[in-house]
Each structure stands twice: as structure tokens, then as C-alpha cells.
Scaffold this active site. Structure first.
Site, PDB file in Angstrom:
ATOM      1  N   TRP A 171       0.842  -1.266   0.042  1.00 18.83           N
ATOM      2  CA  TRP A 171      -0.097  -0.090  -0.024  1.00 18.83           C
ATOM      3  C   TRP A 171       0.886   1.143   0.020  1.00 18.83           C
ATOM      4  O   TRP A 171       0.365   2.098  -0.606  1.00 18.83           O
ATOM      5  CB  TRP A 171      -0.920   0.118   0.906  1.00 18.83           C
ATOM      6  CG  TRP A 171      -1.894  -1.214   1.045  1.00 18.83           C
ATOM      7  CD1 TRP A 171      -2.010  -2.036   2.176  1.00 18.83           C
ATOM      8  CD2 TRP A 171      -2.983  -1.559   0.179  1.00 18.83           C
ATOM      9  NE1 TRP A 171      -3.081  -2.864   1.574  1.00 18.83           N
ATOM     10  CE2 TRP A 171      -3.457  -2.435   0.571  1.00 18.83           C
ATOM     11  CE3 TRP A 171      -3.083  -0.896  -1.295  1.00 18.83           C
ATOM     12  CZ2 TRP A 171      -4.529  -3.330  -0.458  1.00 18.83           C
ATOM     13  CZ3 TRP A 171      -4.112  -1.473  -2.047  1.00 18.83           C
ATOM     14  CH2 TRP A 171      -4.755  -2.707  -1.541  1.00 18.83           C
ATOM     15  N   ASP A 191      -1.490   6.601   6.510  1.00 20.21           N
ATOM     16  CA  ASP A 191      -2.570   5.771   5.929  1.00 20.21           C
ATOM     17  C   ASP A 191      -3.036   4.813   7.282  1.00 20.21           C
ATOM     18  O   ASP A 191      -1.965   3.898   7.581  1.00 20.21           O
ATOM     19  CB  ASP A 191      -2.215   4.859   4.780  1.00 20.21           C
ATOM     20  CG  ASP A 191      -3.165   3.837   4.282  1.00 20.21           C
ATOM     21  OD1 ASP A 191      -4.185   3.933   5.176  1.00 20.21           O
ATOM     22  OD2 ASP A 191      -2.892   3.208   3.239  1.00 20.21           O
ATOM     23  N   LYS A 212     -12.078  -1.587   6.834  1.00 24.84           N
ATOM     24  CA  LYS A 212     -11.116  -2.528   7.594  1.00 24.84           C
ATOM     25  C   LYS A 212     -11.666  -2.539   9.052  1.00 24.84           C
ATOM     26  O   LYS A 212     -11.871  -3.762   9.399  1.00 24.84           O
ATOM     27  CB  LYS A 212      -9.638  -2.192   7.643  1.00 24.84           C
ATOM     28  CG  LYS A 212      -9.085  -1.731   6.145  1.00 24.84           C
ATOM     29  CD  LYS A 212      -8.698  -3.355   5.252  1.00 24.84           C
ATOM     30  CE  LYS A 212      -8.889  -2.925   3.735  1.00 24.84           C
ATOM     31  NZ  LYS A 212      -7.444  -2.221   3.345  1.00 24.84           N
TER      32      LYS A 212
END
Ligand SMILES: *Cc1c(COP(=O)(O)O)cnc(C)c1O
Length: 361
Positions: free
Chosen positions: A101, A171, A195
Site C-alpha cells: 500500500w 494511511d 477494515k
């Protein structure tokens, strides 16, 4: 009805209580005679839902007044571009690459300017967090970027990097609301809510006010300017209204649990059950350096791809689902987000013990 223990990395398990409450309000939200899905986003009722969600999040995270809370669409991926478009004033940014990511965000930023990879853990398959106490931060960097919890690899920054005075952008998709945070350490933190918070389709960004300006890169679409969304109170266009409503319910659930301190204690307790077992097992091994282990995503292997596969299938039959590791790393991964009950982790460990015994006879 039969619920499974869902160890998916995302979209992921939601609190049963929240799902039940949403179900009970599906046809008639608090006497309006309609579902939140059918409601105008400009209505008083929805305005109440949105404001309450923001206020509850502010209380949970103790977000200072000089930070805006933005409910945005497009997922974490859109932020990979929105961040440089809004913050890369000098067209320079430093990235710490600790997984796929962070790497994707780094590659996206390189479209807009000079993205520097100032640290990486790719040399050991992202199984650790590099020492970030004295990095070669670029003097003209507009920000330093991290992915705080690496969902795929199961590592977490337990200490934030020394950014040498530069703005930190993080993030937090897979560790959002898993423990208390000091928001003042960040210029911007954001996460996809699928998530640890709610259904897929939305990002929550917490941005320091002075970073929200008209001064974006040339060609930045209106929709990708933080200012447009901040000025409109996240109602520039039709938001993901149902998702905001669901997130709001999860915030209330977390508050009822005692807030993020209590949530952290519970998450530590859950993770310890699993890590303790991995540390003593002869068959299952954790794949991450001990001091960098995530409380949320726990990858592990048997050492044999075939045995991994047998395990994942047998576990699914026993109601322990989505334990297959990310396609890029293989093995297993148990995501044990806030909404995973401790009973689910205990059931997983019991099953692993039994599986190990059976394989050895
Ligand atoms: C899942 C995930 C993403 C990607 O999220 P999308 O909403 O699908 O764009 C980005 N970063 C982290 C840390 C993630 O866990």
C-alpha cells in the site's frame, strides 16, 4: 441464522450489535418511515446523523479543533493521488515504503513530483519496520508519508518516524480506532473504513486546517480538493450516506466499550492469545519481527504451501473463514479487528492446536 468467525482483511467483520440495530431500522429510521438509504442527504435527519458521527469520532480520537474531519469517497486509492495533488507544493515528498500500500502511494506520488523512497523494508519481504529515527528527510519535502499498519504483512509502526519537522501523512486504514492516537503528531491521517470501521466505499480523512488551501497542483479536479469537501462539510455532492450512518453506529459502539483506551486493552489481549500460541507452536510460525507486530493483522505460515492450503480449507469448514493470506504472500492471515470477539480468536487458536496434533499422529 448462523454467523461465522470472519478473519477477512477487508471488507471485514462488523459488530453484531451494530448490524442488528441497523437491521431493526432498515424499513423505518426513527419514525421517518424510510430507510437511511432512501433519505435526502440534505434532510435534517441525515444532517443529524452526519454531525453526530463527526462529533463522536472527534470525542473518540480527541481531535483538536484545528483539524477537519472529511468523509470522502474513492477509497484509500484515491487518497494516494489526492495527497500529492493537495500537499505537494514543492513537488517533493518522502515515502517510507513498508508494504504494497505504501508502494502504491509512492508510485502514484511520482506522477506528480519527485517522490523519494527514504526507507524500505522490501529487502526482507516487508516483515519489519525500518529504523526511522534518523532518516535522510529531504530539506524541501512537503511531507513524509507512511502506511502505519501494513495490512498485508502484519507490521505496525509502534513509534512514528522522526520527520525532522516535516508534516507526517499516514494511511491508518487497518489500524483506525484500534488504539488511542495523538492526532497532533500528524498533518493528515486517513483510512478506508472497510477494515476497522464500516462498510466499503468511504475514507475518513483528518486534516490539519492550515493544510487545506486553494493552492493545489495545476489541473487538480475540483472533486479532489480537500478544500471543496471541507467547505461543504463533506456534502459537496451526495456522500456515501448509508456508510456514514453505519460508521456512526460503530463510533457509538466503541464509546460504549469505554473508548480507545479500553479498545486497545481488548485488542492487546486478543492479539496476545494468538501470538503466544504462534511462539510456542511447532507447526505454525508468525512471519513478522516481534517488536513490529500488528495488533490487527496476524500473518503466519506452516512452512508448507500444501499444508497451509489444507489448514485454510479445514478452518473454513469449522466456521473460521477468510484465513488465506494475501495473494502476494501466501500462507495465512488472521485479521482480528475491533469487531472480532475474543471468542473468535480463542476458537481459532483451539482449532490450530487441534490441527497441529492431528497432523502429528
Ligand atoms: C485496504 C487498504 C488500502 C486500499 O484501500 P481501498 O479502499 O481499496 O482503496 C490502502 N491502504 C491500506 C493500509 C489498506 O489496508
Amino acid at each position: 441464522m448462523s454467523r461465522v468467525y470472519n478473519f477477512s482483511a477487508g471488507p471485514a467483520v462488523l459488530p453484531e450489535e451494530v448490524l442488528q440495530e441497523a437491521a431493526s431500522e432498515m424499513l423505518d429510521y426513527q419514525g421517518t418511515g424510510m430507510s437511511v438509504m432512501e433519505m435526502s442527504h440534505r434532510s435534517k435527519v441525515f444532517e443529524g446523523i452526519l454531525n453526530e458521527a463527526e462529533q463522536d469520532l472527534r470525542n473518540l480520537m480527541q481531535i483538536p479543533d484545528n483539524y477537519k474531519v472529511l468523509f470522502l469517497q474513492g477509497g484509500a486509492h484515491l487518497q494516494f493521488a489526492m495527497i500529492p495533488m493537495n500537499l505537494m507544493k514543492n513537488r517533493v515528498a518522502d515515502y517510507i515504503v513498508t508494504g504494497q500500500w505504501a508502494k502504491k502511494a509512492f508510485n502514484e506520488a511520482a506522477i506528480y513530483g519527485k517522490a523519494n523512497k527514504i526507507a524500505s523494508s522490501e529487502d526482507e519481504t516487508f516483515s519489519y519496520i525500518p529504523d526511522c529515527s534518523d532518516l535522510p528527510v529531504s530539506p524541501d519535502a512537503d511531507y513524509v508519508y507512511i502506511c502505519e499498519n501494513n495490512t498485508i504483512y502484519g507490521t505496525k509502526f509502534h513509534t512514528l518516524p522522526n520527520t525532522k519537522g516535516k508534516i507526517l501523512v499516514s494511511d491508518v486504514s487497518s489500524c483506525f480506532l484500534s488504539e488511542p492516537v495523538d492526532v497532533t503528531r500528524y498533518g493528515l491521517l486517513y483510512g478506508g473504513v472497510q477494515k476497522n470501521i464500516g462498510p466499503a466505499g468511504m475514507v475518513i480523512a483528518v486534516v490539519r486546517e492550515d493544510l487545506i488551501t486553494e493552492d493545489t497542483l495545476p489541473g487538480t479536479p475540483s472533486y479532489m480538493k480537500y478544500k471543496i469537501h471541507a467547505d461543504a462539510g463533506s456534502l459537496y455532492n451526495t456522500p456515501n450516506a448509508y456508510c456514514i450512518y453505519m460508521c456512526g453506529k460503530v463510533f457509538k459502539w466503541l464509546k460504549k466499550m469505554g473508548g480507545l483506551e479500553a479498545v486497545k486493552v481488548r485488542n492487546e489481549e486478543k492479539a496476545k492469545i494468538l501470538y503466544d500460541f504462534l511462539d510456542e507452536s511447532n507447526m505454525f510460525k508468525g512471519t513478522v519481527r516481534r517488536e513490529d507486530r500488528s495488533l490487527m493483522n496476524v500473518p503466519f505460515v506452516t512452512g508448507s504451501a500444501e499444508l497451509d492450503d489444507t489448514f485454510v480449507k479445514a478452518a473454513a469448514k469449522a466456521g473460521l473463514v477468510n484465513l488465506k493470506g494475501h495473494r502476494s504472500v501466501g500462507g495465512m492471515r488472521a485479521s482480528i479487528y475491533n469487531a472480532m470477539p475474543v471468542e473468535g480468536v480463542k476458537a481459532l487458536v483451539e482449532f490450530m492446536k487441534k490441527f497441529e496434533e492431528e497432523q502429528h499422529v
